[in-house]
Scaffold this motif. Sequence first.
Motif, short mmCIF file in Angstrom:
data_model
loop_
_atom_site.label_atom_id
_atom_site.label_comp_id
_atom_site.label_asym_id
_atom_site.label_seq_id
_atom_site.Cartn_x
_atom_site.Cartn_y
_atom_site.Cartn_z
N LYS A 76 45.63 31.31 26.72
CA LYS A 76 46.35 31.34 28.51
C LYS A 76 44.58 32.02 28.72
CE LYS A 76 50.83 32.43 28.47
NZ LYS A 76 51.69 32.75 27.15
N PRO A 77 44.65 31.15 30.17
CA PRO A 77 43.01 31.20 30.98
C PRO A 77 42.69 32.56 30.70
CG PRO A 77 44.86 30.02 32.08
CD PRO A 77 45.44 29.94 31.10
N GLU A 128 40.39 28.23 35.98
CA GLU A 128 41.06 28.30 36.68
C GLU A 128 40.44 26.69 37.28
OE1 GLU A 128 40.90 31.07 39.66
OE2 GLU A 128 41.65 32.76 38.52
N THR A 129 39.66 25.47 37.00
CA THR A 129 39.57 24.56 37.29
C THR A 129 40.66 24.04 37.00
OG1 THR A 129 37.75 24.68 36.51
CG2 THR A 129 37.45 24.07 37.97
N ARG A 187 41.46 33.97 27.53
CA ARG A 187 40.70 33.04 27.08
C ARG A 187 39.20 33.63 28.01
NH1 ARG A 187 41.19 27.57 29.08
NH2 ARG A 187 43.58 27.89 29.23
N ALA A 188 39.45 34.14 29.20
CA ALA A 188 38.03 34.45 29.87
C ALA A 188 37.37 35.85 28.67
CB ALA A 188 38.23 35.26 31.03
N PHE A 189 38.46 36.89 28.10
CA PHE A 189 38.35 38.03 28.01
C PHE A 189 37.41 37.87 26.36
CE2 PHE A 189 39.78 40.80 24.88
CZ PHE A 189 39.16 42.06 25.42
N LEU A 190 38.37 36.59 25.59
CA LEU A 190 37.92 36.46 24.22
C LEU A 190 36.12 35.96 24.81
CD1 LEU A 190 40.92 35.20 22.58
CD2 LEU A 190 40.16 36.98 22.13
N THR A 191 36.00 34.90 25.27
CA THR A 191 34.72 34.65 25.82
C THR A 191 33.73 35.73 26.13
OG1 THR A 191 35.77 32.81 26.90
CG2 THR A 191 33.34 32.68 26.98
N LEU A 192 34.18 36.63 26.61
CA LEU A 192 33.28 37.76 26.87
C LEU A 192 33.05 38.63 25.34
CD1 LEU A 192 31.67 39.85 28.23
CD2 LEU A 192 33.43 41.12 28.43
#
Lengths: 310, 326
Positions: free
Chosen positions: A114-115, B317-318, A118-123
Amino acid sequence: MSMAIRKERIVPRKDTLWHQVRINKASYLLMAPYFILFFLFTVLPVLMSVYLSFNYFNMLEPPRWVGWANYIKLLLEDDIFIISLRNTLLFAVITGPVSYLLCLLFAWIINEFKPRVRAFLTLVFYAPSICGNAYMIWNLILTGDRYGYLNGVLLRMGFLNEPVLWMQTEKFVMPVLIVVQLWLSLGTGFLSFIAGLQTVDKGLYEAAAIDGVKNRWQELWFVTLPAMKPQLMFGAVMQITQSFAVADISIALAGNPSVNYSGATIVTHLLDYGSTRLDMGYASAIATILFLLMVGTNKLVQRILRRVGE
Amino acid sequence: MEKAKNSRLLPAWLHRNPVELTAEQEEILRQKRLAKIHRKMKRKSGKKKLNRSTAGNAALFILMGICGVFMVLPLVMILNNAVKPLDELYQYPPRIFVRNPTLNNFTDLYVLLNESWVPFSRYVLNTIIITLGGMIGHVIIASMAAYPLAKNHFPGKKILFSVVVLSMMFSWTVTQIPQYLIISWLGINNTYAALVLPAWSFGMGLYLMKQFMEQLPDSLMESARLQGANEWQIFWRIVMPNVKPAWLTLAIFQFQQMWANTGSMFLRSEELKPLQYALQQITSGGVSRAGAGAAVTFLIAAVPIIFFLICQSSIMETMTTSGMKD
């Protein structure tokens, strides 16, 4: 009738270069700011460096023309260059493709979440690249006495009887550097793949499912990868420039010069001449050879990548 | 009614003088709409069509977990060091996790910063100018150049693009000296421009943007052109919103690069130097400043990380917000 004649007259004019330039005026205008700066700050310095590679230049006296002397010395007489070339090719052959596949694999797995996650894992995975000289942490792991983390663990588990001086032992230097380089590999290519996956049309997956794509590996090969070919090309170029230019980690962990030059790469050799011995002509010759190596590899890799999804 | 639905796919500013679409364009737009509806239905039913094996999932997660722990190690270390008291920082063998967390390092740093010769706010201002200037300028002009290279045909296109790609392969170490000569010759030594202008000309940004723009369907630009949009409008209002993941990613790279720049090669005046330079002076202060140094390392890492998280969340989000993307 008159229309036809007029067309005939226009057709040959369209082919002239000047006409082509004029009708594309807007394109040139859009590109102008970037390319003016690009030629000034990137192309011109590169051309000057190539010129310097035919000179003796110590940065104090004006350059003195020596012809091919730098190249002859480099390719025929410089033993350390041969060692550094061998090490660099080892990095290119091992860390290059492995890093590339890791970038792709992790970007692809992360994309399933989930978004927010995802952002956290990318970090998490990009962390080694974002923390500046994060590789310094490997100095703690590889400390040569019994308090180094790696020695500690191996001693406790009974694999070793006495601590190993990891970065001072010739046979361990390259394997360790390769591991560290792999650890650092989720960088530019990784982020561009993450972004590339966001732009893949989701409708394609549904169409593919109807067409009989069964598992996620097939989906990856037939749908995802062909859809993000431009990013794959970009990632490959970045990977080449990175794995051929390994230097910082070698200098930080093994030193420059390293024990018996066991961790020498083309760029550490270049830095040795450029910033320690102040022989910029010779350093430029090394850079030119490195450039040719990368260009050749790039040609090869792009040819392979064209086959993806076939 | 039908037309109103079609035009939703194009931005509002193009609606002023509607032009009849060709049958082909109607068809493209109709299919886009169908795909969208299809997708919405999928989302509601919440079931994935593909069979994703549990064993495969488990294996992937375990692999990710092991790698993740190693990857995140430097972050954990920096965070813990920042709150370690001095005796723990010098403890041997070093430990990763803190035992008696304290904020003394940050108060020490605050005291040190107030003692600095040039007011601290000046360093912050310099950094903002250099980092944001270098980043925003590069993203805009590199994208401006990337759009024609990706989508238009004109003489010189191929050679310009290959020069950019090739330029990334020349070792940066040896071009530094010629670059220094050029900057002195231009008379912009010891100004912000000496750092910002070369940053605008990095090759990677153009390459990245061009690769993403290449993927956009030509029909998108053609329909805008039919409605009378000029090249700049197409670039700014159609292309850029559609490659948002690309320029957000480029912004991350460029921010990181500019943030890490101490500017010591070109900037001689103390009042022009960036934060990074001032902070590094503190870390080189020896034993008595080790605590403040750890706080500095934390701050230096924290700023790009915050920027990274903001950009990454908007990249994610895009897909859900942009209605035009297909």
